[in-house]
Design a protein around this motif. Structure first.
Motif, PDB file in Angstrom:
ATOM      1  N   ILE A   9       0.935  -1.018  -0.194  1.00 40.92           N
ATOM      2  CA  ILE A   9      -0.056   0.027  -0.106  1.00 40.92           C
ATOM      3  C   ILE A   9       0.977   1.159   0.070  1.00 40.92           C
ATOM      4  O   ILE A   9       1.569   1.443   0.992  1.00 40.92           O
ATOM      5  CB  ILE A   9      -0.885   0.089   1.393  1.00 40.92           C
ATOM      6  N   THR A  10       0.928   2.061  -0.860  1.00 42.71           N
ATOM      7  CA  THR A  10       1.763   3.179  -1.391  1.00 42.71           C
ATOM      8  C   THR A  10       0.941   4.264  -1.679  1.00 42.71           C
ATOM      9  O   THR A  10       0.298   4.314  -2.783  1.00 42.71           O
ATOM     10  CB  THR A  10       2.987   3.168  -2.216  1.00 42.71           C
ATOM     11  N   PRO A  11       0.647   5.289  -0.776  1.00 41.17           N
ATOM     12  CA  PRO A  11       0.065   6.756  -1.045  1.00 41.17           C
ATOM     13  C   PRO A  11       1.341   7.486  -1.602  1.00 41.17           C
ATOM     14  O   PRO A  11       2.366   7.577  -1.419  1.00 41.17           O
ATOM     15  CB  PRO A  11      -0.053   7.411   0.174  1.00 41.17           C
ATOM     16  N   ALA A  72      -3.209  11.558   3.151  1.00 50.71           N
ATOM     17  CA  ALA A  72      -2.634  10.023   2.916  1.00 50.71           C
ATOM     18  C   ALA A  72      -3.929   9.064   3.241  1.00 50.71           C
ATOM     19  O   ALA A  72      -3.677   7.893   2.850  1.00 50.71           O
ATOM     20  CB  ALA A  72      -1.474   9.819   3.725  1.00 50.71           C
ATOM     21  N   ARG A  76      -4.376   5.742   0.871  1.00 52.14           N
ATOM     22  CA  ARG A  76      -4.171   4.226   1.890  1.00 52.14           C
ATOM     23  C   ARG A  76      -5.496   3.495   1.759  1.00 52.14           C
ATOM     24  O   ARG A  76      -5.338   2.701   1.220  1.00 52.14           O
ATOM     25  CB  ARG A  76      -3.679   4.550   3.017  1.00 52.14           C
ATOM     26  N   ASN A  77      -6.543   4.359   2.081  1.00 49.89           N
ATOM     27  CA  ASN A  77      -7.633   3.493   2.190  1.00 49.89           C
ATOM     28  C   ASN A  77      -8.340   2.958   0.842  1.00 49.89           C
ATOM     29  O   ASN A  77      -9.000   1.848   0.659  1.00 49.89           O
ATOM     30  CB  ASN A  77      -8.975   4.397   2.756  1.00 49.89           C
ATOM     31  N   LEU A  80      -6.270  -0.132   0.103  1.00 47.73           N
ATOM     32  CA  LEU A  80      -6.752  -0.979   0.700  1.00 47.73           C
ATOM     33  C   LEU A  80      -8.019  -1.799   0.291  1.00 47.73           C
ATOM     34  O   LEU A  80      -8.223  -2.879   0.221  1.00 47.73           O
ATOM     35  CB  LEU A  80      -6.882  -0.630   2.063  1.00 47.73           C
ATOM     36  N   PHE A  90       3.031  -1.963   3.981  1.00 47.18           N
ATOM     37  CA  PHE A  90       2.778  -0.346   3.851  1.00 47.18           C
ATOM     38  C   PHE A  90       3.970   0.193   3.664  1.00 47.18           C
ATOM     39  O   PHE A  90       5.189  -0.227   3.994  1.00 47.18           O
ATOM     40  CB  PHE A  90       2.284   0.372   5.199  1.00 47.18           C
ATOM     41  N   ASP A  92       5.584   4.077   2.315  1.00 48.48           N
ATOM     42  CA  ASP A  92       5.387   5.390   1.788  1.00 48.48           C
ATOM     43  C   ASP A  92       6.322   5.896   0.535  1.00 48.48           C
ATOM     44  O   ASP A  92       7.330   5.006   0.370  1.00 48.48           O
ATOM     45  CB  ASP A  92       5.623   6.430   2.717  1.00 48.48           C
ATOM     46  N   CYS A 154       5.229   2.815  10.167  1.00 50.75           N
ATOM     47  CA  CYS A 154       4.477   2.469   9.161  1.00 50.75           C
ATOM     48  C   CYS A 154       4.960   1.609   7.853  1.00 50.75           C
ATOM     49  O   CYS A 154       4.607   0.640   7.588  1.00 50.75           O
ATOM     50  CB  CYS A 154       3.746   3.540   8.632  1.00 50.75           C
ATOM     51  N   ASP A 177      -2.048   6.033  10.507  1.00 42.10           N
ATOM     52  CA  ASP A 177      -1.546   4.939  10.511  1.00 42.10           C
ATOM     53  C   ASP A 177      -1.652   4.385  12.204  1.00 42.10           C
ATOM     54  O   ASP A 177      -1.865   3.349  12.686  1.00 42.10           O
ATOM     55  CB  ASP A 177       0.020   4.733  10.084  1.00 42.10           C
TER      56      ASP A 177
END
Length: 252
Positions: A9-11, A72, A76-77, A80, A90, A92, A154, A177
């Motif tokens: 998961i990468t914003p 963010a 992220r959501n 997900l 996770f 970043d 995170c 997070d």
């Protein structure tokens, strides 16, 4: 199409300087059964072009472009919600993983039947120079422990969805997070720490996480508004948090 073992998961937001290095650290993993879901939060630099180029080359990289800047948590959501892996990790857009990160962490979780793990991590500067500093990980931490010591990085976290279920972060601009980890541990899970540093955290001047006063204020918000702690207990947790935060910086 079979599901990958792990979803990364990468914003991203205006990350043109670092995002390629971050992607390369995932592509360089010894465990290759992954998908990387990068959700761009309406970048105004070349980030989106870089993401599209990578997605065109490697089908494991999924890119989602948000139409407006939302923070963010929303990014992220969104990732997900689109994740297909049994394990969730996770990362970043300015941080890195060491090559054996996924392989070692998944083996550790499967061997011990753990739902939630994290690890120690190293620090580097904006120019990717290692600072020869390690943020250590405790062997384990529970809900009450994390309230007093926000030690979980995170970029080091991995969750087993079959045990913790589908998760979402609260829609706050920072510390979402931390709030998610608390929500998982509140249900009785314990986070288990790997002593070996498997990730590398980049210290970026001017970033949200680098502003210690804002971070402290947001921690207080999580205590009072999300966790609904009483004023005396929130104050006690905050004093402990401040102590451990200072201790972490001095020991690193």
């Amino acid at each position: 199409m079979s599901s990958p073992s792990v979803s990364v998961i990468t914003p991203s937001y205006n990350a043109e300087k670092f995002i390629q290095e971050t992607i390369n650290s995932v592509k360089g993993q010894t465990m290759t059964d992954w998908e990387m879901i990068i959700v761009d939060d309406c970048s105004s630099d070349r980030t989106r072009d870089i993401l599209k180029e990578n997605a065109a080359i490697d089908s494991r990289i999924k890119v989602i472009l948000l139409e407006k800047n939302s923070g963010a948590a929303v990014a992220r959501n969104t990732a997900l919600k689109n994740a297909r892996g049994n394990f969730i990790a996770f990362l970043d857009s300015d941080d890195l993983w060491k090559p054996e990160k996924l392989e070692k962490q998944i083996q550790y979780m499967k061997k011990n039947d753990f739902a939630f793990t994290f690890s120690a991590y190293e620090l580097m500067d904006e120019e990717s120079q290692m600072l020869q500093k390690v943020i250590k990980a405790p062997e384990s931490i529970d809900y009450k422990g994390l309230l007093k010591n926000t030690i979980i990085g995170c970029l080091t976290v991995m969750l087993d969805r079959s045990k913790v279920g589908d998760v979402q972060m609260p829609d706050i601009r920072t510390r979402q997070d931390f709030a998610l980890w608390l929500s998982i541990l509140r249900k009785g899970h314990i986070a288990h720490g790997i002593q070996e540093p498997l990730s590398i955290y980049r210290l970026v001047e001017g970033s949200i996480s680098s502003n210690k006063l804002k971070t402290a204020k947001r921690n207080w918000y999580v205590y009072r508004e999300i966790e609904k702690l009483s004023l005396p207990y929130a104050s006690w947790c905050f004093v402990n948090y401040a102590f451990y935060a200072l201790k972490k910086r001095l020991e690193a």
